[in-house]
Design a protein around this motif. Structure first.
Motif, PDB file in Angstrom:
ATOM      1  N   PHE A 104      16.357  -7.548-128.962  1.00  0.00           N
ATOM      2  CA  PHE A 104      14.922  -7.414-129.188  1.00  0.00           C
ATOM      3  C   PHE A 104      14.174  -8.594-128.577  1.00  0.00           C
ATOM      4  O   PHE A 104      14.547  -9.754-128.779  1.00  0.00           O
ATOM      5  CB  PHE A 104      14.611  -7.314-130.681  1.00  0.00           C
ATOM      6  N   CYS A 105      13.099  -8.289-127.862  1.00  0.00           N
ATOM      7  CA  CYS A 105      12.295  -9.321-127.193  1.00  0.00           C
ATOM      8  C   CYS A 105      10.822  -9.113-127.521  1.00  0.00           C
ATOM      9  O   CYS A 105      10.213  -8.162-127.036  1.00  0.00           O
ATOM     10  CB  CYS A 105      12.509  -9.227-125.687  1.00  0.00           C
ATOM     11  N   ARG A 139       7.980 -11.990-117.628  1.00  0.00           N
ATOM     12  CA  ARG A 139       8.912 -11.847-118.749  1.00  0.00           C
ATOM     13  C   ARG A 139       9.617 -10.495-118.749  1.00  0.00           C
ATOM     14  O   ARG A 139      10.809 -10.408-119.054  1.00  0.00           O
ATOM     15  CB  ARG A 139       8.183 -12.114-120.063  1.00  0.00           C
ATOM     16  N   LEU A 140       8.887  -9.448-118.427  1.00  0.00           N
ATOM     17  CA  LEU A 140       9.520  -8.123-118.387  1.00  0.00           C
ATOM     18  C   LEU A 140      10.598  -8.085-117.307  1.00  0.00           C
ATOM     19  O   LEU A 140      11.655  -7.491-117.477  1.00  0.00           O
ATOM     20  CB  LEU A 140       8.468  -7.032-118.125  1.00  0.00           C
ATOM     21  N   VAL A 195      13.113  -0.995-122.362  1.00  0.00           N
ATOM     22  CA  VAL A 195      12.184  -0.207-123.177  1.00  0.00           C
ATOM     23  C   VAL A 195      11.046  -1.127-123.619  1.00  0.00           C
ATOM     24  O   VAL A 195      11.296  -2.239-124.097  1.00  0.00           O
ATOM     25  CB  VAL A 195      12.881   0.354-124.441  1.00  0.00           C
ATOM     26  N   LEU A 196       9.822  -0.638-123.432  1.00  0.00           N
ATOM     27  CA  LEU A 196       8.664  -1.400-123.901  1.00  0.00           C
ATOM     28  C   LEU A 196       7.885  -0.527-124.875  1.00  0.00           C
ATOM     29  O   LEU A 196       7.558   0.617-124.559  1.00  0.00           O
ATOM     30  CB  LEU A 196       7.771  -1.783-122.716  1.00  0.00           C
ATOM     31  N   VAL A 197       7.601  -1.054-126.050  1.00  0.00           N
ATOM     32  CA  VAL A 197       6.770  -0.333-127.016  1.00  0.00           C
ATOM     33  C   VAL A 197       5.434  -1.054-127.098  1.00  0.00           C
ATOM     34  O   VAL A 197       5.386  -2.262-127.376  1.00  0.00           O
ATOM     35  CB  VAL A 197       7.444  -0.268-128.402  1.00  0.00           C
ATOM     36  N   LEU A 218      12.557  -1.175-116.014  1.00  0.00           N
ATOM     37  CA  LEU A 218      11.873  -0.638-117.196  1.00  0.00           C
ATOM     38  C   LEU A 218      11.976   0.892-117.189  1.00  0.00           C
ATOM     39  O   LEU A 218      11.351   1.558-116.378  1.00  0.00           O
ATOM     40  CB  LEU A 218      10.404  -1.089-117.185  1.00  0.00           C
ATOM     41  N   ARG A 219      12.771   1.423-118.113  1.00  0.00           N
ATOM     42  CA  ARG A 219      13.039   2.869-118.091  1.00  0.00           C
ATOM     43  C   ARG A 219      12.075   3.661-118.953  1.00  0.00           C
ATOM     44  O   ARG A 219      11.779   4.803-118.670  1.00  0.00           O
ATOM     45  CB  ARG A 219      14.478   3.121-118.550  1.00  0.00           C
ATOM     46  N   GLN A 220      11.618   3.069-120.049  1.00  0.00           N
ATOM     47  CA  GLN A 220      10.799   3.826-120.992  1.00  0.00           C
ATOM     48  C   GLN A 220       9.640   2.971-121.487  1.00  0.00           C
ATOM     49  O   GLN A 220       9.849   1.817-121.861  1.00  0.00           O
ATOM     50  CB  GLN A 220      11.630   4.230-122.224  1.00  0.00           C
ATOM     51  N   VAL A 221       8.460   3.566-121.521  1.00  0.00           N
ATOM     52  CA  VAL A 221       7.333   2.933-122.191  1.00  0.00           C
ATOM     53  C   VAL A 221       6.904   3.859-123.321  1.00  0.00           C
ATOM     54  O   VAL A 221       6.558   5.020-123.080  1.00  0.00           O
ATOM     55  CB  VAL A 221       6.153   2.673-121.233  1.00  0.00           C
ATOM     56  N   LEU A 222       6.991   3.378-124.539  1.00  0.00           N
ATOM     57  CA  LEU A 222       6.637   4.189-125.702  1.00  0.00           C
ATOM     58  C   LEU A 222       5.291   3.699-126.237  1.00  0.00           C
ATOM     59  O   LEU A 222       5.087   2.496-126.416  1.00  0.00           O
ATOM     60  CB  LEU A 222       7.716   4.078-126.793  1.00  0.00           C
ATOM     61  N   ILE A 223       4.413   4.654-126.499  1.00  0.00           N
ATOM     62  CA  ILE A 223       3.050   4.295-126.890  1.00  0.00           C
ATOM     63  C   ILE A 223       2.814   4.552-128.375  1.00  0.00           C
ATOM     64  O   ILE A 223       3.019   5.663-128.875  1.00  0.00           O
ATOM     65  CB  ILE A 223       2.020   5.106-126.066  1.00  0.00           C
TER      66      ILE A 223
END
Ligand code: 6R9
Length: 587
Positions: A130-131, A145-146, A153-155, A175-180
């Motif tokens: 976790f970051c 940083r990303l 995964v970025l939320v 970056l495979r997934q961006v969850l909103i």
């Protein structure tokens, strides 16, 4: 005891301090016992999320409140340990369903929300890293940083995504997934993103915690150095042992107490003591979703019956500035411990605590790299105002000097200034700088971890902060790399060179000041200054951007071309300029 000693508030009837006798605790403490006390056994598996959440449910405390979130309008959202367990299990399942492998890094760019708890602990439960990312960062620090963190995964929210990530997304190959996390149900999802809530709804609330071990990497926190890119500090699942032990020994947390950590979860304090440590103690955490506001803070302290409060010098100084009448508009009979971290806490602020609240602030010292509090003024007994306190049980801390032969030796004589050093071996010590083993190795000398802070230790073993040994800036508790700010400034077409220093600020501790050398033929004027300031704010975010920009015709450089920030600082503050033999242009 010294003239600076101030009595702490006594423990209320029926409650005994976790650490009542410092000398005895130092003698008897071992990390093996601490691990056993936390997990209750010798299972080789260890998982932060399990210790923070599942353990409390398993003990029959699932109905207790884990956290209470307070929004702008004062609306409260409560989350029990059982509810948190279920949402974390769902998120752990979501990661599996998305095909995100164990060990992959999951980041949040979120405010202080329930979803942040779910993502952080759900990712840890699934064996992911976790970051947390600071939500006030602009696109430039986020991009760095990303990328450096290999985030898969970025939320985040649609607002943050559009403002800060969409424009750099194409550069983020890993970056495979961006969850909103939708802020309202009708909000449109940006292209290339997925609805977080919908994924969670579809996932099962049963999940077998990943069989992680003490040495598996769990957390990735970015921190700043003087030169080069930010450093990705990795902490392992064993960090929970130290975060739990210090939540007891220093913050003195007891089950079902109300605890408020005001740190943002984008930084290490907001995770170690705004999430993990306190949950392992089965407290109820107060989470204010709003920004600092004196009246609001006093109201929360009073109305929520906060027992233990962990905050920071900048906030304390702002409260002092707002005046004690405001403090006294409420009463705080439940408040029994006030602690501080992140920057030097001056003696006046500690004493102001007594005037305003009838009790002193307890200063504590640690760093991202140490993963947990290392030096502290403890809840029982006296606070030494102006001092950071003494070494935590289980921690061997010293002030050291470099010897002529290039080694390190502990300074025995009291009050001599040297660098803070710690003997490796505590469980939350960082396990590496991501992708940078040389830099990691360079942090250790002769069996000591060198912290990069200067201090002295008095006869009684209390540490007194002197300053940083490097050029890193601490502004409002945020660690800022001059290099990162300089790099952003130099992206402006008019800028040839930039040098960034911290200048003293009565509230923020330090403020960022930039010296800018313009390209030849560009005329310095007020309009350009404002343009460069705006450019820096846009790229870096207001929390990191310089507050002041001064034009300089020729920045002082060494003969090898390095800008001498030290000299700029000395000139700015009217201090002696020191050794100038390497300065370019000097005879
Ligand atoms: C937890 C955290 C670490 C640096 C540290 C030092 C400064 C922290 C302090 C303090 C004076 C204190 N610092 N606590 N300075 N008195 N009580 O803040 O981690 O963001 O990594 O910063 O903060 O310079 O080395 P991090």
């Amino acid at each position: 005891m010294s003239e600076h000693s101030i009595a702490s508030r006594a423990a209320p009837p029926g409650l005994s301090h976790h650490l009542a006798d410092y000398a005895a605790a130092r003698r008897s403490f071992t990390w093996e016992h601490a691990r056993l006390a936390l997990t209750g056994g010798s299972d080789p598996r260890l998982n932060i999320a399990y210790e923070a959440v599942d353990r409390q449910v398993q003990r029959g405390c699932g109905v207790w409140l884990a956290a209470r979130f307070i929004d702008r309008a004062g609306v409260r959202v409560d989350l029990t340990y059982s509810q948190l367990q279920r949402s974390c299990a769902r998120f752990a399942n979501v990661l599996g369903a998305l095909g995100i492998g164990r060990g992959a890094a999951v980041a949040t760019l979120l405010g202080r929300t329930p979803e942040l708890f779910t993502v952080a602990l759900g990712a840890l439960k699934a064996g992911n890293v976790f970051c947390p990312l600071f939500s006030a960062f602009g696109p430039e620090p986020l991009k760095t940083r990303l990328m450096l963190g290999h985030i898969q995964v970025l939320v985040t929210t649609a607002t943050f995504y559009r403002r800060k990530v969409e424009g750099i997304r194409a550069l983020l190959g890993e970056l495979r997934q961006v969850l909103i996390v939708r802020e309202d149900a009708n909000e449109a999802l940006p292209a290339g993103t997925t609805d977080f809530a919908e994924l969670l709804r579809e996932a099962s609330e049963l999940f077998q915690t990943a069989a992680t071990r003490d040495t598996d990497v769990a957390l990735l926190h970015f921190t700043s150095g003087t030169t080069g890119m930010p450093k990705g500090v990795t902490l392992t699942h064993a960090a929970v042992i130290a975060q739990h032990a210090t939540s007891e020994l220093v913050l003195d947390l007891h089950p079902q107490e109300v605890y408020w950590c005001t740190a943002d979860p984008g930084w290490v304090t907001g995770i170690a003591y705004g999430l993990i440590g306190p949950l392992t103690c089965a407290v109820t955490m107060i989470v204010d979703r709003e920004e600092f506001d004196p009246q609001r803070w006093y109201q929360i302290l009073a109305e929520e019956h906060v027992n233990v409060w962990y905050t920071a010098p900048t906030a304390i100084r702002m409260l002092m500035k707002a005046g004690t009448e405001l403090t006294r508009a409420h009463q705080y009979p439940h408040l029994r411990l006030m602690a501080s971290v992140g920057e030097p806490l001056n003696a006046e602020a500690v004493i102001w605590g007594v005037q305003a609240f009838g009790q002193p602030f307890h200063d504590t010292w640690w760093q991202t790299e140490t993963g947990a509090i290392m030096i502290a003024n403890f809840a029982a007994g006296e606070v030494v105002a102006g001092s950071m306190g003494r070494a935590v049980p289980g921690i061997d801390a010293a002030v050291v000097r470099r010897t002529a032969a290039g080694g390190i030796e502990a300074i025995d004589s009291p009050d001599e200034v040297g660098e803070i050093a710690l003997r490796p071996g505590w469980p939350s010590m960082f396990s590496g700088y991501l992708d940078n083993p040389e830099r990691y190795r360079a942090s250790f000398h002769d069996g000591w971890y060198l912290a990069g802070d200067l201090a002295r230790r008095d006869r009684e073993g209390y540490f007194w902060f002197i300053g940083r040994a490097d050029d890193v800036i601490k502004s409002s508790g945020h660690l800022i790399s001059p290099f990162e700010v300089e790099s952003a400034l130099m992206q402006h077409p008019a800028v040839a060179q930039a040098a960034v220093i911290g200048i003293p600020d009565p509230i923020a501790g330090q403020a960022v000041k930039a010296f800018v050398e313009l390209k030849s033929g560009v005329a310095p004027d007020e309009a350009l200054r404002l343009k460069i300031l705006g450019h820096a704010r846009h790229l870096l975010g207001a929390a990191v951007a310089p507050r002041e920009i001064a034009f300089s015709q020729a920045l002082p450089r060494t003969r090898s071309g390095k800008i001498m920030r030290r000299l700029l600082r000395a000139r700015e503050l009217g201090l002696p300029e020191g050794d100038l033999s390497t300065l370019e242009g000097e005879p």
